[in-house]
Design a protein around this motif. Sequence first.
Motif, PDB file in Angstrom:
ATOM      1  N   VAL A  23       1.050  -1.173   0.058  1.00 54.99           N
ATOM      2  CA  VAL A  23      -0.026   0.044   0.062  1.00 54.99           C
ATOM      3  C   VAL A  23       1.095   1.125   0.016  1.00 54.99           C
ATOM      4  N   ASN A  24       0.800   2.119  -1.064  1.00 52.39           N
ATOM      5  CA  ASN A  24       1.344   3.457  -1.181  1.00 52.39           C
ATOM      6  C   ASN A  24       0.663   4.531  -0.109  1.00 52.39           C
ATOM      7  N   SER A  25       1.156   5.649   0.029  1.00 48.25           N
ATOM      8  CA  SER A  25       0.722   6.641   0.697  1.00 48.25           C
ATOM      9  C   SER A  25      -0.496   7.259   0.103  1.00 48.25           C
ATOM     10  N   HIS A  26      -0.662   7.261  -1.251  1.00 45.40           N
ATOM     11  CA  HIS A  26      -1.460   7.828  -2.075  1.00 45.40           C
ATOM     12  C   HIS A  26      -3.014   6.878  -1.899  1.00 45.40           C
ATOM     13  N   GLU A  27      -2.716   5.821  -1.894  1.00 45.11           N
ATOM     14  CA  GLU A  27      -4.022   4.778  -1.741  1.00 45.11           C
ATOM     15  C   GLU A  27      -4.344   5.084  -0.335  1.00 45.11           C
ATOM     16  N   LEU A  28      -3.661   5.167   0.708  1.00 50.92           N
ATOM     17  CA  LEU A  28      -3.824   5.368   2.101  1.00 50.92           C
ATOM     18  C   LEU A  28      -4.840   6.599   2.226  1.00 50.92           C
ATOM     19  N   GLU A  29      -4.060   7.542   1.772  1.00 49.74           N
ATOM     20  CA  GLU A  29      -4.960   8.969   1.889  1.00 49.74           C
ATOM     21  C   GLU A  29      -6.228   8.957   1.162  1.00 49.74           C
ATOM     22  N   LEU A  30      -6.421   8.078   0.102  1.00 46.22           N
ATOM     23  CA  LEU A  30      -7.843   8.105  -0.556  1.00 46.22           C
ATOM     24  C   LEU A  30      -8.637   7.139   0.416  1.00 46.22           C
ATOM     25  N   LEU A  31      -8.168   6.493   0.999  1.00 45.92           N
ATOM     26  CA  LEU A  31      -8.983   5.558   1.725  1.00 45.92           C
ATOM     27  C   LEU A  31      -9.448   6.344   3.019  1.00 45.92           C
ATOM     28  N   ILE A  32      -8.459   7.253   3.740  1.00 50.43           N
ATOM     29  CA  ILE A  32      -8.947   8.150   4.535  1.00 50.43           C
ATOM     30  C   ILE A  32      -9.851   9.071   4.291  1.00 50.43           C
ATOM     31  N   GLN A  33      -9.881   9.409   3.012  1.00 50.66           N
ATOM     32  CA  GLN A  33     -10.852  10.613   2.605  1.00 50.66           C
ATOM     33  C   GLN A  33     -12.281  10.030   2.437  1.00 50.66           C
ATOM     34  N   HIS A  34     -12.201   8.597   1.994  1.00 50.55           N
ATOM     35  CA  HIS A  34     -13.560   8.057   2.061  1.00 50.55           C
ATOM     36  C   HIS A  34     -14.129   7.876   3.229  1.00 50.55           C
ATOM     37  N   VAL A  35     -13.220   7.603   4.279  1.00 51.49           N
ATOM     38  CA  VAL A  35     -13.706   7.251   5.729  1.00 51.49           C
ATOM     39  C   VAL A  35     -14.438   8.701   6.175  1.00 51.49           C
ATOM     40  N   MET A  36     -13.474   9.696   5.935  1.00 50.03           N
ATOM     41  CA  MET A  36     -13.880  10.997   6.332  1.00 50.03           C
ATOM     42  C   MET A  36     -15.313  11.436   5.770  1.00 50.03           C
ATOM     43  N   GLU A  37     -15.523  11.266   4.592  1.00 49.77           N
ATOM     44  CA  GLU A  37     -16.763  11.647   3.697  1.00 49.77           C
ATOM     45  C   GLU A  37     -17.951  10.633   4.492  1.00 49.77           C
ATOM     46  N   ALA A  38     -17.739   9.394   4.653  1.00 54.25           N
ATOM     47  CA  ALA A  38     -18.708   8.548   5.268  1.00 54.25           C
ATOM     48  C   ALA A  38     -19.134   9.230   6.786  1.00 54.25           C
ATOM     49  N   VAL A  39     -18.293   9.400   7.463  1.00 53.39           N
ATOM     50  CA  VAL A  39     -18.359   9.847   9.025  1.00 53.39           C
ATOM     51  C   VAL A  39     -18.956  11.246   8.889  1.00 53.39           C
ATOM     52  N   ASN A  40     -18.639  12.088   7.977  1.00 56.19           N
ATOM     53  CA  ASN A  40     -19.589  13.467   7.579  1.00 56.19           C
ATOM     54  C   ASN A  40     -20.988  13.161   7.344  1.00 56.19           C
ATOM     55  N   ALA A  41     -21.305  12.109   6.744  1.00 58.15           N
ATOM     56  CA  ALA A  41     -22.690  11.681   5.887  1.00 58.15           C
ATOM     57  C   ALA A  41     -23.259  10.953   7.155  1.00 58.15           C
ATOM     58  N   GLY A  42     -22.560  10.898   8.479  1.00 59.83           N
ATOM     59  CA  GLY A  42     -23.303  10.062   9.599  1.00 59.83           C
ATOM     60  C   GLY A  42     -23.395   8.651   9.483  1.00 59.83           C
ATOM     61  N   VAL A  43     -22.591   8.219   8.723  1.00 57.11           N
ATOM     62  CA  VAL A  43     -22.321   6.564   8.541  1.00 57.11           C
ATOM     63  C   VAL A  43     -20.786   6.291   9.400  1.00 57.11           C
ATOM     64  N   ASN A  44     -21.232   5.279  10.122  1.00 54.44           N
ATOM     65  CA  ASN A  44     -19.866   4.921  10.846  1.00 54.44           C
ATOM     66  C   ASN A  44     -19.320   3.695   9.937  1.00 54.44           C
ATOM     67  N   PRO A  45     -17.859   4.073   9.710  1.00 55.81           N
ATOM     68  CA  PRO A  45     -17.293   3.036   9.030  1.00 55.81           C
ATOM     69  C   PRO A  45     -16.695   1.980   9.598  1.00 55.81           C
ATOM     70  N   ALA A  46     -16.673   2.209  10.815  1.00 54.52           N
ATOM     71  CA  ALA A  46     -16.228   0.725  11.971  1.00 54.52           C
ATOM     72  C   ALA A  46     -17.172  -0.241  11.775  1.00 54.52           C
ATOM     73  N   GLY A  47     -16.323  -1.645  11.881  1.00 53.87           N
ATOM     74  CA  GLY A  47     -17.009  -2.852  11.843  1.00 53.87           C
ATOM     75  C   GLY A  47     -17.759  -2.985  10.343  1.00 53.87           C
ATOM     76  N   ASN A  48     -18.614  -3.970  10.482  1.00 50.27           N
ATOM     77  CA  ASN A  48     -19.508  -4.521   9.270  1.00 50.27           C
ATOM     78  C   ASN A  48     -20.786  -3.515   9.323  1.00 50.27           C
ATOM     79  N   SER A  49     -20.723  -2.632   8.127  1.00 53.54           N
ATOM     80  CA  SER A  49     -21.753  -1.663   8.071  1.00 53.54           C
ATOM     81  C   SER A  49     -23.187  -2.406   7.731  1.00 53.54           C
ATOM     82  N   THR A  50     -23.253  -3.714   7.343  1.00 51.20           N
ATOM     83  CA  THR A  50     -24.535  -4.255   6.970  1.00 51.20           C
ATOM     84  C   THR A  50     -25.359  -4.582   8.255  1.00 51.20           C
ATOM     85  N   ASN A  51     -24.616  -4.716   9.263  1.00 50.64           N
ATOM     86  CA  ASN A  51     -25.215  -5.179  10.765  1.00 50.64           C
ATOM     87  C   ASN A  51     -25.841  -3.739  11.409  1.00 50.64           C
TER      88      ASN A  51
END
Length: 416
Positions: free
Chosen positions: A96-124
């Motif tokens: 994993v390079n640093s650019h891919e890690l930053e993209l993952l963190i950005q998606h996580v932040m967007e999910a948190v701002n949208a009210g979705v908790n990215p921790a765990g299995n979101s289907t449950n």
Amino acid sequence: MRMAAPDLLDPKSATQNAKPRLSFSAKPTVLTSGADSDLNPSVMKWKTASVYFLVVVLYLIIGATVFRALEQPTESSQKTAIIMQKLEFLEKNICVNSHELELLIQHVMEAVNAGVNPAGNSTNQSSHWDLGSSFFFAGTIITTIGFGKISPNTVGGKIFCIIYALLGIPLFGFLLAGVGDQLGTIFGKGTAKVEDIFLKWKISQTKIRVISTCLFILFGCVLFVVIPAMIFKYIEGWTAMESIYFAVITLTTIGFGDYVAGESPDKEYLDWYKPAVWFWILVGLAYFAAVLSMIGDWLHVISKKTQEEVGEMRAHAAEWTATVTADLKETRRRLSVEIYDKFQRAASIKRKLSSELGGQQMQELTPSKRSLSVNLTDGMDTLPTLSKNGGLYLNGLSSQFSNEDISVIEDIHQQA
């Protein structure tokens, strides 16, 4: 929206109403003309508003300084920790390079701002937009709390939220006033009973008002803060400090959104849990609005008393200044009169002494000198032209009289 606080510290109202009723209703605004508005005591002056503004700015500066001292070190340590964790993750995962890690963190932040908790299995995880959660979200809109953890993401949802807030907030204001009136009636009856007990003990009316107000605040804090905080601690798994923090921040309509009831992803809640929380918010808001309005009224009364005391001090200072000025003028007049009288007496004494000395010297003069002196004093109206003999001016005299006799005669004339 302003709500009338229970006037529990006013001795005048206490004497008029033995059992006052706590009122939370909104007072109607009366518009007056320009001439009457200057005489309306309820209109705040610009000077008073400026003082309040400076006090609020100073209060904000103090708060900013304290929050910065308390929170900035923790923020700096968290920034350093997340950078170290990212570097450690890249060292352990070479693929994993640093650019891919930053993209993952950005998606996580967007999910948190949208009210979705990215921790765990979101289907449950439960949905944030089911009926109970949507009801709770709608309640945070019309109560102006707005926790901020959940917000509409679609264009239609944002437009509907604007219209819904503009119509719902005034409607909730009327509901809050009605609930406040009923709550005030209940507390008023209880306060009246407590005051009747204290009146039997012959306690002053002011002390009774202070005691009843403290009991009102204490009972309300226990009913709307302490007991709900214990329930939140049990259901949400928070600490006692976190539970009390959530209760106070919510009932004061601050609503940061860092703690929200019914939003833990690893817990299952009953369907009526969030609606019950909203009804607690409704009643608690009425109570806290009354307490905050009461504090505002106290500050207003204190400021009015301070202004009256300052006015009295200014009146006393003006009266003292006027008295001192009048005393100084009177003292100056008396001194001038006394000095004038002394000068007059001194002048009369000088004239008297001069006349006595002049008579004695005239008697000692020879007949020729006496006639010369008489000619010199009697001819003052039509004096001859002055003639100078050396350094001595002779008043129509020839140079043969420029001797000691002339100086004696001049001396006698000057003393007269």
